[in-house]
Scaffold this motif. Structure first.
Motif, short mmCIF file in Angstrom:
data_model
loop_
_atom_site.label_atom_id
_atom_site.label_comp_id
_atom_site.label_asym_id
_atom_site.label_seq_id
_atom_site.Cartn_x
_atom_site.Cartn_y
_atom_site.Cartn_z
N ARG A 1 -0.09 -12.92 -2.57
CA ARG A 1 -0.70 -12.75 -1.24
C ARG A 1 0.37 -12.66 -0.16
O ARG A 1 0.33 -11.79 0.72
N ARG A 2 1.34 -13.57 -0.21
CA ARG A 2 2.38 -13.58 0.82
C ARG A 2 3.23 -12.32 0.78
O ARG A 2 3.59 -11.77 1.82
N LEU A 3 3.55 -11.87 -0.42
CA LEU A 3 4.36 -10.66 -0.52
C LEU A 3 3.63 -9.44 0.03
O LEU A 3 4.19 -8.64 0.78
N LEU A 4 2.36 -9.29 -0.33
CA LEU A 4 1.61 -8.13 0.13
C LEU A 4 1.33 -8.20 1.63
O LEU A 4 1.21 -7.16 2.29
N ALA A 5 1.22 -9.40 2.16
CA ALA A 5 0.94 -9.57 3.58
C ALA A 5 2.21 -9.58 4.43
O ALA A 5 2.12 -9.79 5.64
N ALA A 6 3.38 -9.38 3.82
CA ALA A 6 4.66 -9.40 4.53
C ALA A 6 4.90 -10.73 5.23
O ALA A 6 5.48 -10.79 6.32
N ASP A 7 4.45 -11.81 4.59
CA ASP A 7 4.68 -13.17 5.10
C ASP A 7 6.04 -13.63 4.57
O ASP A 7 6.21 -13.86 3.37
N THR A 8 7.02 -13.77 5.45
CA THR A 8 8.39 -14.11 5.04
C THR A 8 8.73 -15.57 5.32
O THR A 8 9.90 -15.94 5.37
N SER A 9 7.70 -16.41 5.47
CA SER A 9 7.96 -17.82 5.79
C SER A 9 8.44 -18.61 4.59
O SER A 9 8.91 -19.75 4.74
N GLY A 10 8.32 -18.04 3.39
CA GLY A 10 8.75 -18.74 2.19
C GLY A 10 7.63 -19.55 1.56
O GLY A 10 6.58 -19.80 2.18
N PHE A 11 7.85 -19.96 0.33
CA PHE A 11 6.86 -20.75 -0.40
C PHE A 11 7.60 -21.62 -1.41
O PHE A 11 8.40 -21.13 -2.20
#
Length: 358
Positions: free
Chosen positions: A123-133
């Protein structure tokens, strides 16, 4: 049948060109979803799906299922992104823990955590969320991002699961849950109850999660031949699914005898032991009218999608043709379009849009 989808589940064992032809005809007939299984030692499902994408205009397409053990989450994100681009935004992603991976030396520790974290990384990769996990199984360093464009940030997620904990996870994060290997209407309410804790935790109505049931399908105008073939197919997984279905009540001695014959390689003999009532719990089998009756029972029980799995008929293409031209019309759908029809309706993805067996 408003809001209900009917799909085909395909095994990835066919030569190039076959998938496009089957997909085109399935769409002409009015199917809504085409799934490719992600079973061990078959072709990776992305190959058939990418062949089917340009051959179709309307149907949803997806793998059921990929797993987070044999494929890293960033690779899963890449595959669903590629399919979504190739299909013009018609992809869904199926995730499950995977089956029989021990045969290739892959352990499967902490499956629910792995599935949940895999879905979150995708989900984060596809949403361009670069906050980390920082998860317990998977990690994304801050600033990590895909280096290509995507069609959508949120293709629908399907979780493949039978059990209560897997269903609860689907209730939290998925658009759909698939119970593979079942044609049993009684399982629908069981699954709905198992979805409720996760849906409540996420603040979602349980009705937002589509329930998908799919199983071996063999349809032919010679109903006896179709049911005999389906018995042989079901015999190979009866021991697994009968134990997973709390409503089935399959006698333990029957399971033991069927399993012993399967282990001995006597699949046809094992199938002959399966009585009609047991067969109908775990397969769609018989004439078009018989298959439609079993599918309608699932629709009446409240499924969002019925999925007709392989081998479809005594031959794959013959089975797809009968399902499309004789079974679908019996399910109160539009008459099948003639071969070569346009098939241009817009897709209506089922369920809540979530992140993105079988």
């Amino acid at each position: 049948m408003s809001g209900v989808e009917v799909g085909l589940g395909l095994q990835s064992d066919k030569p190039a060109g076959t998938y496009a032809r089957l997909a085109r005809r399935a769409e002409e007939c009015g199917f809504d979803v085409l799934t490719v299984f992600g079973d061990l030692m078959y072709q990776p499902p992305i190959f058939p799906l990418l062949e089917m994408a340009p051959a179709t205009e309307r149907v949803r397409l997806g793998p059921a299922c990929l797993n987070p053990y044999s494929m890293a989450p960033y690779e899963i994100a890449g595959q669903v992104a590629a399919l979504d681009l190739a299909s013009g935004g018609r992809a869904y992603l199926g995730l499950a823990r995977g089956t029989w991976l021990g045969a290739v030396g892959i352990a499967q520790p902490r499956p629910l955590t792995a599935l949940r974290e895999c879905a979150e990384v995708v989900r984060r990769l596809l949403a361009a969320d670069t906050s980390g996990f920082a998860g317990e199984v998977f990690t994304l360093e801050p600033g990590t991002a895909l280096r290509y464009g995507v069609a959508r940030p949120d293709p629908p997620l399907l979780i493949g699961a039978w059990g209560a904990r897997g269903a609860a996870l689907a209730g939290r994060i998925a658009a759909e849950i698939k119970v593979g290997g079942s044609a049993n209407p009684a399982m629908v309410e069981v699954v709905r109850d198992r979805l409720r804790p996760g849906a409540a935790r996420a603040g979602r109505p349980v009705g937002d999660i589509g329930i998908v049931l799919g199983a071996v399908t063999v349809v032919d105008r010679d109903g006896a031949a179709a049911r005999a073939h389906a018995r042989t197919e079901v015999a190979m997984y009866l021991a697994v699914v009968a134990e997973l279905d709390p409503t089935a009540g399959v006698p333990a001695d029957l399971i033991a005898r069927v399993t012993a014959l399967v282990d001995a390689g006597e699949h046809a003999a094992a199938g002959r032991l399966i009585p009609d009532d047991v067969l109908d719990l775990f397969a769609f089998a018989g004439t078009p009218e018989q298959v439609a009756e079993r599918a309608q029972a699932l629709i009446d029980a409240g499924v969002r999608r019925v999925e007709f799995g392989t081998p479809h008929g005594l031959t794959d293409e013959g089975g797809v043709e009968l399902l499309g031209t004789e079974v679908l019309p019996l399910l109160r759908r539009e008459p099948a379009r003639p071969a070569g029809g346009a098939g241009g309706r817009e897709a209506a993805p089922a369920g809540t849009r979530g992140p993105v067996s079988r």
